[in-house]
Design an enzyme around this catalytic site. Structure first.
Site, PDB file in Angstrom:
ATOM      1  N   ARG A   1       0.828  -1.317  -0.309  1.00  0.00           N
ATOM      2  CA  ARG A   1      -0.097   0.093  -0.121  1.00  0.00           C
ATOM      3  C   ARG A   1       0.606   1.268  -0.061  1.00  0.00           C
ATOM      4  NH1 ARG A   1      -2.338  -4.163   2.696  1.00  0.00           N
ATOM      5  NH2 ARG A   1      -4.756  -4.140   2.397  1.00  0.00           N
TER       6      ARG A   1
ATOM      7  N   HIS B   1      -0.565  -2.575  -4.670  1.00  0.00           N
ATOM      8  CA  HIS B   1       0.032  -3.348  -5.703  1.00  0.00           C
ATOM      9  C   HIS B   1       0.164  -2.889  -7.076  1.00  0.00           C
ATOM     10  CE1 HIS B   1       0.341  -6.329  -2.526  1.00  0.00           C
ATOM     11  NE2 HIS B   1      -0.616  -6.983  -2.665  1.00  0.00           N
TER      12      HIS B   1
ATOM     13  N   HIS C   1       3.418 -13.048  -5.602  1.00  0.00           N
ATOM     14  CA  HIS C   1       2.175 -13.053  -4.570  1.00  0.00           C
ATOM     15  C   HIS C   1       1.361 -14.452  -4.637  1.00  0.00           C
ATOM     16  CE1 HIS C   1      -1.395 -11.593  -2.097  1.00  0.00           C
ATOM     17  NE2 HIS C   1      -1.131 -10.443  -2.334  1.00  0.00           N
TER      18      HIS C   1
ATOM     19  N   TYR D   1      -0.182 -17.772  -3.129  1.00  0.00           N
ATOM     20  CA  TYR D   1      -0.922 -18.482  -2.129  1.00  0.00           C
ATOM     21  C   TYR D   1      -0.592 -19.831  -1.919  1.00  0.00           C
ATOM     22  CZ  TYR D   1      -4.159 -13.994  -2.072  1.00  0.00           C
ATOM     23  OH  TYR D   1      -4.530 -12.851  -2.104  1.00  0.00           O
TER      24      TYR D   1
ATOM     25  N   ASP E   1      -2.234  -9.901   8.442  1.00  0.00           N
ATOM     26  CA  ASP E   1      -1.902  -9.251   7.007  1.00  0.00           C
ATOM     27  C   ASP E   1      -0.868  -8.253   7.512  1.00  0.00           C
ATOM     28  OD1 ASP E   1      -1.753  -8.353   4.525  1.00  0.00           O
ATOM     29  OD2 ASP E   1      -3.672  -7.444   4.475  1.00  0.00           O
TER      30      ASP E   1
ATOM     31  N   GLN F   1       5.594  -9.524   4.017  1.00  0.00           N
ATOM     32  CA  GLN F   1       4.172  -9.433   4.412  1.00  0.00           C
ATOM     33  C   GLN F   1       3.758 -10.889   4.336  1.00  0.00           C
ATOM     34  OE1 GLN F   1       2.830  -6.263   4.519  1.00  0.00           O
ATOM     35  NE2 GLN F   1       0.582  -6.922   4.842  1.00  0.00           N
TER      36      GLN F   1
ATOM     37  N   GLU G   1       5.360 -12.761   1.190  1.00  0.00           N
ATOM     38  CA  GLU G   1       5.889 -11.784  -0.085  1.00  0.00           C
ATOM     39  C   GLU G   1       6.960 -11.072   0.506  1.00  0.00           C
ATOM     40  OE1 GLU G   1       2.210  -9.496  -1.017  1.00  0.00           O
ATOM     41  OE2 GLU G   1       1.087 -11.071   0.306  1.00  0.00           O
TER      42      GLU G   1
END
Length: 345
Positions: free
Chosen positions: A78, A104, A175, A177, A247, A283, A309
């Protein structure tokens, strides 16, 4: 599944590619968003396990808002008020968080670009993307190269390079998952994590980094000994978050720009993954807002995956004492992250 990806988007060809390690680990990726689609490993019982969440067809990626497997940028994470000042000039970026902030890379960041495949072999692939001057509000023509390859030791290496023709900012990351029990597994209960971090960044309103760091101490964000996520306790103490899960940005210990082991995840099926990087932070995200249909119709919901990340601190363009994300002509941004997989005996 490859035919489900072969199409054109904005006049450019999209396809699905596969690279394989000597052990037979297979990574599939699409050049749309430079996205990691599937990663097939073998667990303790020699069962094939796809540990990456993703989609079966390109149509789902074209409408994806979770950045599943994407390379995100020009600046990951951000940026407060979707603006920053560089060399005395203010730049206004596109807003894609609450109509106010930038996340992002913006409304049409690198995750929604069709990357060019520069080189492709059985075990490696190189992709490139040019982000033009003014793209999403950023200055400078930025040339980005992503190198993804398997080593002879079955290490998955990722390199991201970027150059510019005038001063700009760059902070890129993948990114993916993960669920080491297999994508579609309904929780992270079978996982434990270790992160080499004593501090976490303070986030204020809308999860924007304030510039302050907080000692992790004995809070449920302490992963200095390998442990599972205590979601019940985490969601009571979000340090300004909405109580949805992890997060947060973990400030890594002993950062010196060299490649270091910084995190590990291990699962009950015997699979573990080490993360090595030259970046100053991670992150850590537990898919708090995930709600989508994934591969084979499986439902991906909240807390069914994790992201680690590697990147520079969020909101760094606006906070002078954070590591710099400034990129000048004649220099090269270099991000190196490796994923090292183990199977317990």
């Amino acid at each position: 599944m490859r035919e489900n990806f072969q199409t054109k988007h904005k006049g450019k060809d999209i396809d699905l590619y596969e690279i394989e390690s000597p052990e037979g680990y297979r990574l599939q990726l699409a050049n749309y968003g430079c996205r990691l689609v599937s990663l097939w490993l073998r667990d303790q019982r020699d069962r094939k396990v796809d540990v990456l969440l993703g989609y079966d067809n390109i149509g789902q990626y074209l409408t994806d808002d979770a950045n599943l497997g994407a390379l995100v940028g020009r600046v990951a994470n951000r940026i407060g008020n979707a603006s920053f000042t560089l060399d005395g000039k203010k730049y206004q970026l596109t807003k894609n968080i609450n109509g106010k902030h930038h996340l992002h890379g913006g409304v049409e960041g690198f995750a929604s670009a069709v990357w060019e495949v520069e080189d492709y072999t059985k075990s490696s692939i190189i992709l490139t993307h040019k982000s033009h001057d003014g793209d999403q509000g950023y200055p400078g023509n930025l040339i980005v190269k992503a190198v993804i390859r398997w080593t002879e030791e079955d290490v998955l290496q990722t390199y991201i390079y970027a150059t510019t023709d005038k001063p700009t900012v760059a902070n890129l990351t993948f990114h993916p998952y993960f669920n080491l029990m297999g994508e579609g597994t309904p929780s992270l209960d079978e996982h434990k994590f270790w992160l080499d971090a004593n501090e976490i960044l303070e986030f204020g309103e809308d999860s924007i980094a304030t510039g302050n760091s907080l000692a992790i101490g004995t809070t449920p964000f302490n992963f200095q000994e390998i442990t599972s996520v205590n979601f019940q306790e985490v969601m009571k103490t979000q340090w300004g978050m909405d109580g949805e899960g992890i997060d947060h940005f973990f400030v890594l210990n002993n950062f010196d720009e060299s490649l270091q082991e910084v995190a590990k995840a291990e699962a009950e099926n015997g699979l573990s993954m080490e993360i090595w990087t030259n970046q100053p932070g991670l992150q850590f995200y537990t898919a708090n807002f995930l709600d989508t249909e994934g591969k084979d119709g499986k439902h991906y919901s909240k807390h069914t995956a994790f992201c680690l990340e590697a990147q520079v601190h969020p909101n760094a363009p606006n906070i002078s004492h954070f590591p710099s994300v400034r990129l000048a002509p004649g220099t090269t941004y270099t991000h190196h992250t490796e994923y090292r997989f183990r199977v317990a005996d």
